[in-house]
Design a protein around this motif. Sequence first.
Motif, PDB file in Angstrom:
ATOM      1  N   LEU A 169      -1.449  77.256 -38.008  1.00 12.22           N
ATOM      2  CA  LEU A 169      -2.082  78.459 -37.486  1.00 12.22           C
ATOM      3  C   LEU A 169      -3.589  78.257 -37.487  1.00 12.22           C
ATOM      4  CD1 LEU A 169      -0.041  81.026 -39.614  1.00 12.22           C
ATOM      5  CD2 LEU A 169       0.481  80.202 -37.305  1.00 12.22           C
ATOM      6  N   VAL A 170      -4.225  78.524 -36.354  1.00 11.33           N
ATOM      7  CA  VAL A 170      -5.664  78.270 -36.223  1.00 11.33           C
ATOM      8  C   VAL A 170      -6.409  79.570 -35.925  1.00 11.33           C
ATOM      9  CG1 VAL A 170      -7.426  76.979 -34.957  1.00 11.33           C
ATOM     10  CG2 VAL A 170      -5.186  75.962 -35.341  1.00 11.33           C
ATOM     11  N   ASN A 171      -7.327  79.927 -36.824  1.00 16.49           N
ATOM     12  CA  ASN A 171      -8.248  81.049 -36.633  1.00 16.49           C
ATOM     13  C   ASN A 171      -7.570  82.407 -36.467  1.00 16.49           C
ATOM     14  OD1 ASN A 171     -10.542  79.386 -36.841  1.00 16.49           O
ATOM     15  ND2 ASN A 171     -10.418  78.871 -34.675  1.00 16.49           N
ATOM     16  N   PHE A 172      -6.561  82.666 -37.286  1.00 18.43           N
ATOM     17  CA  PHE A 172      -5.938  83.991 -37.310  1.00 18.43           C
ATOM     18  C   PHE A 172      -6.296  84.664 -38.621  1.00 18.43           C
ATOM     19  CE2 PHE A 172      -3.068  81.694 -34.418  1.00 18.43           C
ATOM     20  CZ  PHE A 172      -3.094  82.572 -33.336  1.00 18.43           C
ATOM     21  N   SER A 173      -6.528  85.965 -38.567  1.00 21.42           N
ATOM     22  CA  SER A 173      -6.786  86.721 -39.793  1.00 21.42           C
ATOM     23  C   SER A 173      -5.511  86.748 -40.629  1.00 21.42           C
ATOM     24  CB  SER A 173      -7.207  88.153 -39.447  1.00 21.42           C
ATOM     25  OG  SER A 173      -6.106  88.874 -38.916  1.00 21.42           O
ATOM     26  N   SER A 174      -5.657  87.113 -41.883  1.00 18.63           N
ATOM     27  CA  SER A 174      -4.495  87.200 -42.773  1.00 18.63           C
ATOM     28  C   SER A 174      -3.420  88.097 -42.166  1.00 18.63           C
ATOM     29  CB  SER A 174      -4.908  87.753 -44.133  1.00 18.63           C
ATOM     30  OG  SER A 174      -5.811  86.882 -44.762  1.00 18.63           O
ATOM     31  N   LYS A 175      -3.816  89.233 -41.658  1.00 15.96           N
ATOM     32  CA  LYS A 175      -2.866  90.195 -41.098  1.00 15.96           C
ATOM     33  C   LYS A 175      -2.181  89.655 -39.841  1.00 15.96           C
ATOM     34  CE  LYS A 175      -3.970  93.562 -43.947  1.00 15.96           C
ATOM     35  NZ  LYS A 175      -3.135  94.147 -44.908  1.00 15.96           N
ATOM     36  N   GLN A 176      -2.866  88.836 -39.060  1.00 21.34           N
ATOM     37  CA  GLN A 176      -2.291  88.281 -37.832  1.00 21.34           C
ATOM     38  C   GLN A 176      -1.296  87.152 -38.114  1.00 21.34           C
ATOM     39  OE1 GLN A 176      -6.113  87.173 -36.113  1.00 21.34           O
ATOM     40  NE2 GLN A 176      -5.723  88.539 -34.381  1.00 21.34           N
ATOM     41  N   GLN A 177      -1.413  86.496 -39.252  1.00 22.14           N
ATOM     42  CA  GLN A 177      -0.587  85.329 -39.545  1.00 22.14           C
ATOM     43  C   GLN A 177       0.906  85.646 -39.503  1.00 22.14           C
ATOM     44  OE1 GLN A 177      -1.974  83.602 -43.216  1.00 22.14           O
ATOM     45  NE2 GLN A 177      -4.024  83.254 -42.388  1.00 22.14           N
ATOM     46  N   SER A 178       1.325  86.784 -40.041  1.00 18.57           N
ATOM     47  CA  SER A 178       2.744  87.148 -40.024  1.00 18.57           C
ATOM     48  C   SER A 178       3.251  87.301 -38.601  1.00 18.57           C
ATOM     49  CB  SER A 178       2.976  88.466 -40.774  1.00 18.57           C
ATOM     50  OG  SER A 178       2.764  88.303 -42.140  1.00 18.57           O
ATOM     51  N   LEU A 185       8.278  87.338 -43.475  1.00 16.29           N
ATOM     52  CA  LEU A 185       9.267  86.357 -43.019  1.00 16.29           C
ATOM     53  C   LEU A 185      10.609  86.537 -43.720  1.00 16.29           C
ATOM     54  CD1 LEU A 185       7.016  83.165 -42.778  1.00 16.29           C
ATOM     55  CD2 LEU A 185       7.901  84.529 -40.887  1.00 16.29           C
ATOM     56  N   VAL A 186      10.578  86.844 -44.999  1.00 22.13           N
ATOM     57  CA  VAL A 186      11.814  87.098 -45.738  1.00 22.13           C
ATOM     58  C   VAL A 186      12.500  88.340 -45.169  1.00 22.13           C
ATOM     59  CG1 VAL A 186      12.746  87.811 -47.994  1.00 22.13           C
ATOM     60  CG2 VAL A 186      11.141  85.902 -47.851  1.00 22.13           C
ATOM     61  N   ALA A 187      11.714  89.384 -44.866  1.00 21.68           N
ATOM     62  CA  ALA A 187      12.282  90.608 -44.283  1.00 21.68           C
ATOM     63  C   ALA A 187      12.948  90.326 -42.939  1.00 21.68           C
ATOM     64  CB  ALA A 187      11.185  91.666 -44.126  1.00 21.68           C
ATOM     65  N   ALA A 188      12.470  89.296 -42.238  1.00 22.76           N
ATOM     66  CA  ALA A 188      13.047  88.915 -40.945  1.00 22.76           C
ATOM     67  C   ALA A 188      14.242  87.968 -41.111  1.00 22.76           C
ATOM     68  CB  ALA A 188      11.977  88.271 -40.066  1.00 22.76           C
ATOM     69  N   GLY A 189      14.613  87.655 -42.369  1.00 23.60           N
ATOM     70  CA  GLY A 189      15.806  86.856 -42.617  1.00 23.60           C
ATOM     71  C   GLY A 189      15.571  85.379 -42.884  1.00 23.60           C
ATOM     72  N   HIS A 190      14.324  84.966 -43.047  1.00 22.07           N
ATOM     73  CA  HIS A 190      14.024  83.559 -43.299  1.00 22.07           C
ATOM     74  C   HIS A 190      14.057  83.248 -44.797  1.00 22.07           C
ATOM     75  CE1 HIS A 190      12.970  82.915 -39.115  1.00 22.07           C
ATOM     76  NE2 HIS A 190      12.243  84.012 -39.159  1.00 22.07           N
ATOM     77  N   ASP A 191      14.339  81.996 -45.120  1.00 21.52           N
ATOM     78  CA  ASP A 191      14.335  81.472 -46.485  1.00 21.52           C
ATOM     79  C   ASP A 191      12.951  80.864 -46.702  1.00 21.52           C
ATOM     80  OD1 ASP A 191      14.537  79.885 -48.763  1.00 21.52           O
ATOM     81  OD2 ASP A 191      16.442  78.988 -48.187  1.00 21.52           O
ATOM     82  N   VAL A 192      12.132  81.510 -47.539  1.00 20.07           N
ATOM     83  CA  VAL A 192      10.713  81.146 -47.623  1.00 20.07           C
ATOM     84  C   VAL A 192      10.287  80.838 -49.051  1.00 20.07           C
ATOM     85  CG1 VAL A 192       8.357  81.871 -47.071  1.00 20.07           C
ATOM     86  CG2 VAL A 192      10.259  82.700 -45.675  1.00 20.07           C
ATOM     87  N   ILE A 193       9.561  79.736 -49.192  1.00 25.38           N
ATOM     88  CA  ILE A 193       8.885  79.385 -50.440  1.00 25.38           C
ATOM     89  C   ILE A 193       7.390  79.345 -50.132  1.00 25.38           C
ATOM     90  CG2 ILE A 193       8.491  77.549 -52.137  1.00 25.38           C
ATOM     91  CD1 ILE A 193      11.386  76.672 -51.688  1.00 25.38           C
ATOM     92  N   TRP A 194       6.576  79.893 -51.045  1.00 27.47           N
ATOM     93  CA  TRP A 194       5.119  79.878 -50.878  1.00 27.47           C
ATOM     94  C   TRP A 194       4.512  79.052 -52.005  1.00 27.47           C
ATOM     95  CZ3 TRP A 194       1.235  83.622 -53.152  1.00 27.47           C
ATOM     96  CH2 TRP A 194      -0.043  83.440 -52.592  1.00 27.47           C
ATOM     97  N   GLY A 253      -0.273  85.186 -48.654  1.00 24.89           N
ATOM     98  CA  GLY A 253       0.990  85.409 -49.355  1.00 24.89           C
ATOM     99  C   GLY A 253       1.844  86.510 -48.759  1.00 24.89           C
ATOM    100  N   GLY A 254       1.227  87.483 -48.103  1.00 27.19           N
ATOM    101  CA  GLY A 254       1.972  88.560 -47.473  1.00 27.19           C
ATOM    102  C   GLY A 254       2.855  88.089 -46.334  1.00 27.19           C
ATOM    103  N   VAL A 255       2.555  86.920 -45.788  1.00 25.87           N
ATOM    104  CA  VAL A 255       3.380  86.363 -44.711  1.00 25.87           C
ATOM    105  C   VAL A 255       4.800  86.129 -45.224  1.00 25.87           C
ATOM    106  CG1 VAL A 255       3.693  84.372 -43.167  1.00 25.87           C
ATOM    107  CG2 VAL A 255       1.406  85.343 -43.507  1.00 25.87           C
ATOM    108  N   ARG A 256       4.909  85.677 -46.465  1.00 23.52           N
ATOM    109  CA  ARG A 256       6.231  85.433 -47.052  1.00 23.52           C
ATOM    110  C   ARG A 256       7.083  86.696 -47.011  1.00 23.52           C
ATOM    111  NH1 ARG A 256       6.504  84.086 -53.186  1.00 23.52           N
ATOM    112  NH2 ARG A 256       5.211  85.913 -53.077  1.00 23.52           N
TER     113      ARG A 256
END
Length: 118
Positions: free
Chosen positions: A74-83, A17-26, A11-14
């Motif tokens: 996304l394949v085999n990335f930790s939660s922190k790496q996903q963003s 991504l929003v901070a980077a200007g994307h329109d995101v729904i989770w 969920g932290g990816v949202r």
Amino acid sequence: MKLLLDTCVWGGVRTDLVAAGHDVIWTGDWSEDPGDEEILAIAYNERRILVTLDKDFGELAIVRGIPHSGILRLVNFSSKQQSMVCLRVLTLYGNELASGAIVTAELGRVRIRPPNDP
């Protein structure tokens, strides 16, 4: 860019991504999981790129021919790496995703399946 994050994506990816200007729904915010086919349909109808860890969406799109507006797996990335990986892939391959490609990001490589690729 308009994105739909699958529940399996941290969920932290949202937030990033929003901070980077994307329109995101989770989908993790939804009261219930409508299932993969409905998630893919919602993303398509809203012209959102689907971000997931689940390979089932690629199979729905490729094998069953269900329409989509781009899929980033996304394949085999930790939660922190996903963003970080999402932001990097969107920067480098956003045009391909927006045109309906399926992009698979793994450690050390990115695979791109263009739209309508047999």
